[in-house]
Design a protein around this motif. Structure first.
Motif, short mmCIF file in Angstrom:
data_model
loop_
_atom_site.label_atom_id
_atom_site.label_comp_id
_atom_site.label_asym_id
_atom_site.label_seq_id
_atom_site.Cartn_x
_atom_site.Cartn_y
_atom_site.Cartn_z
N ARG A 112 30.25 19.45 35.24
CA ARG A 112 31.48 18.66 35.06
C ARG A 112 31.29 17.18 35.41
NH1 ARG A 112 34.70 21.72 32.01
NH2 ARG A 112 34.91 23.79 32.87
N GLN A 114 30.35 13.50 35.07
CA GLN A 114 30.09 12.58 33.97
C GLN A 114 29.06 11.53 34.39
OE1 GLN A 114 33.96 11.19 32.78
NE2 GLN A 114 34.02 12.74 31.16
N TYR A 115 29.24 11.00 35.57
CA TYR A 115 28.23 10.10 36.11
C TYR A 115 28.34 10.04 37.62
CZ TYR A 115 31.76 6.34 36.24
OH TYR A 115 32.87 5.58 36.48
N THR A 136 34.12 12.76 37.43
CA THR A 136 34.26 13.85 36.48
C THR A 136 35.33 13.47 35.46
OG1 THR A 136 35.99 14.99 37.71
CG2 THR A 136 33.73 15.55 38.28
N ALA A 137 35.59 14.37 34.51
CA ALA A 137 36.60 14.11 33.49
C ALA A 137 38.01 14.06 34.09
CB ALA A 137 36.54 15.17 32.40
N LEU A 168 24.98 20.47 31.35
CA LEU A 168 25.72 20.05 30.16
C LEU A 168 24.97 20.44 28.89
CD1 LEU A 168 28.37 18.64 29.69
CD2 LEU A 168 27.17 16.48 29.59
#
Length: 171
Positions: A112, A114-115, A136-137, A168
């Motif tokens: 989950r 993202q960076y 995360t998102a 991912l």
């Protein structure tokens, strides 16, 4: 690290650097001094005769007393707050814990993420520590680990990014 009732069993928690306590204490000291000076202004004005009628003398004394009491209380809690911060790496996720009175254990799945961001301010740079932020998102996920040694923050950033990409890619 002390085990809490909300902690998953069988985990070895990693702690933040002891230098982080020094950074927090310096911030606490500066903030407390500013609040003490600001809350003392009515008392000084009252005692010098510049402001005779307002506020009443007990209120003028109470303001800096409350600020000082609050500062001492926060200062006494700081070492315990820093000791309560920890993180644990598992196969599929990262756990982050914090809190003394209101404890929180956050689970961030690698897939989950993202960076991963490593932030260093001037005071942190002087002490050789950094803050790792996990994005995360979900905007509600604000997982961060403050007070990591710079080398550990860099290692975690690279490792978490690699694990996140691997998870991912498997979707």
């Amino acid at each position: 690290m002390r085990r809490e009732p909300i902690d998953p069993s069988g985990l070895e928690w990693s702690r933040v650097s002891p230098k982080y306590l020094r950074v927090r204490l310096l911030g606490w000291l500066l903030g407390s001094l500013v609040w003490l000076v600001v809350t003392s202004i009515p008392l000084v004005l009252r005692l010098t005769g510049v402001w005779d009628s307002f506020p009443p003398l007990p209120v003028a004394w109470a303001l800096p007393a409350i600020a000082l009491t609050s500062a001492v209380w926060r200062g006494l809690l700081l070492p315990r707050q820093v000791r309560a911060i920890g993180y644990a790496e598992r196969d599929d996720d990262l756990l982050v814990r914090q809190g003394v009175f209101f404890q929180r254990t956050m689970v961030v799945p690698y897939g989950r993420m993202q960076y991963v961001d490593v932030a260093v301010g001037p005071l942190e740079r002087a002490f050789g520590i950094c803050t790792l932020k996990l994005h995360t998102a979900s905007p509600a996920t604000n997982a961060f680990i403050p007070g990591l040694p710079t080398e550990e923050g860099t290692r975690l950033r690279e490792q978490l990014s690699a694990r996140g990409e691997a998870r991912l890619a498997g979707l």
